[in-house]
Design a protein around this motif. Sequence first.
Motif, PDB file in Angstrom:
ATOM      1  N   ALA A  61      -4.209   9.301   7.672  1.00  0.00           N
ATOM      2  CA  ALA A  61      -4.730   7.967   7.977  1.00  0.00           C
ATOM      3  C   ALA A  61      -4.797   7.086   6.734  1.00  0.00           C
ATOM      4  O   ALA A  61      -4.375   5.925   6.758  1.00  0.00           O
ATOM      5  CB  ALA A  61      -6.113   8.077   8.625  1.00  0.00           C
ATOM      6  N   THR A  62      -5.325   7.629   5.632  1.00  0.00           N
ATOM      7  CA  THR A  62      -5.472   6.829   4.418  1.00  0.00           C
ATOM      8  C   THR A  62      -4.122   6.512   3.779  1.00  0.00           C
ATOM      9  O   THR A  62      -3.868   5.365   3.391  1.00  0.00           O
ATOM     10  CB  THR A  62      -6.365   7.548   3.406  1.00  0.00           C
ATOM     11  OG1 THR A  62      -5.875   8.897   3.192  1.00  0.00           O
ATOM     12  CG2 THR A  62      -7.794   7.626   3.892  1.00  0.00           C
ATOM     13  N   SER A  63      -3.263   7.507   3.655  1.00  0.00           N
ATOM     14  CA  SER A  63      -1.972   7.270   3.004  1.00  0.00           C
ATOM     15  C   SER A  63      -1.097   6.326   3.821  1.00  0.00           C
ATOM     16  O   SER A  63      -0.431   5.435   3.265  1.00  0.00           O
ATOM     17  CB  SER A  63      -1.242   8.602   2.779  1.00  0.00           C
ATOM     18  OG  SER A  63      -0.984   9.269   4.010  1.00  0.00           O
ATOM     19  N   THR A  64      -1.098   6.497   5.135  1.00  0.00           N
ATOM     20  CA  THR A  64      -0.292   5.621   5.989  1.00  0.00           C
ATOM     21  C   THR A  64      -0.841   4.199   5.985  1.00  0.00           C
ATOM     22  O   THR A  64      -0.075   3.224   5.972  1.00  0.00           O
ATOM     23  CB  THR A  64      -0.253   6.153   7.429  1.00  0.00           C
ATOM     24  OG1 THR A  64       0.170   7.528   7.417  1.00  0.00           O
ATOM     25  CG2 THR A  64       0.709   5.347   8.283  1.00  0.00           C
ATOM     26  N   THR A  65      -2.160   4.063   5.981  1.00  0.00           N
ATOM     27  CA  THR A  65      -2.779   2.735   5.917  1.00  0.00           C
ATOM     28  C   THR A  65      -2.388   2.014   4.635  1.00  0.00           C
ATOM     29  O   THR A  65      -2.000   0.835   4.657  1.00  0.00           O
ATOM     30  CB  THR A  65      -4.309   2.851   6.003  1.00  0.00           C
ATOM     31  OG1 THR A  65      -4.675   3.401   7.275  1.00  0.00           O
ATOM     32  CG2 THR A  65      -4.966   1.483   5.839  1.00  0.00           C
TER      33      THR A  65
END
Length: 444
Positions: free
Chosen positions: A228-232
């Motif tokens: 979630a964090t890396s893709t965001t």
Amino acid sequence: MNPARTICLGFFTVISLGAFLLMLPISSSNGTWTDPITALFTATSAVCVTGLSVVDVGKFYSFWGQLFLTLLVQVGGLGYMTATSILMLLIGRRFSLRDKITLQQSLDTRGIRGGLQLVKSIIAVTILFELTGVFAMLPIFSQQMSFTESLWQSIFLSVNAFNNAGFSLFTDNLMGYVKTPMISIIIGLLIIFGGIGYQVILEGYLWLRTKFSRSRDYISLSLTFCVATSTTIALLLFGTIAIWVTEFQNNDTLGNLSLFDQIVAAWFQSVSTRTAGFNTIDNGKMTITAMFISIALMFIGASPGSTGGGIKTTTARILASCTRAALQGRDQVNLYKLQVPNGLILKAVGVAVGSLFTVICSTGLLSITDRNMSFISILFEATSAFGTVGLSTGITGSLSTAGRLVIIATMYIGRVGILLLMAAIFTDTKPSLIKYPQESMLVG
């Protein structure tokens, strides 16, 4: 009823109640009854934390109407079951096993234990971020308006921003603050944290607390947190660069701004397409390329367990990894040295295909009901409604009654989710005891 039906009917009930409240004469600025379709559209947009509106919210609704709208956005952002759980905690009612199972499915957690503690944590996180947004924006608005008005503006925008809704009391949304970077930064950060998911925020907080404390307890970050964090971050960077490259020479959007204001505006547009709906530039005057980029970002949306919509960042990442594995000739999908279960891949494919089908149907119906509008504007509107974004090229108020009903249905489907809606419509499926033989076939 199964938990999925409870959640879907719960959202429908809140929308119906909200539509009735917004119809009342006390809700309108002129003191008259509001058209039922207009009230239903606004209530659906609020509960589904979208932000699309067929009227000027700041002028059409009175203080009470704006207050009802804010409460609907808050309930919609928290989710029906979370809001219901908060009410049950306040009145001291005990949770049944069915309540816990429904709450677990609503929050998309693995087990029913810890659900109530998670609800309490969600309340704390929501209050913390929304109050921070209010106190951060209050000094800025106080320079231009009275304290009372600036306080209400700050509360309204903070609640809408953290819950990823795009309602604004200003006629031009936030276009008047395109050269006020602090407003864009504050609201942008609220949108990001609201769209990344409560569980990701809580997990990050626990990880940081153990990292910088003397405790020997080690918390490993989950795959959901990492994806979630890396893709965001990747989508925000891509969106900022892509929108700036396609719009920096467009005098109707970024062309007349300084380089710093251009970058901030492009970043804010990239953030807002992640299901927020605020805009500091005119979406209707963007280039076709920028519109298409915005449509792609809106379709992906926010992260699971958040206030945002779309197919979610984790779904997009799984599909991208699945595609890469297929092109490399591998039969496993791996993320961060962990294998993704086949059941999760099937779920991601189902979400993506179902979501694409919904957007196509919505676009097709709007093309029939509102033939005088351009196709890109209709596609933009349909994707914005499904992703519960709220961005528009300016055609929302001009939609026909049938077109508004199509958007209402699209917003509802986008908020409850394709899988949850299908689980509510069809009966509970039981595991099949029959295993059929496998056979290969040509693909691609």
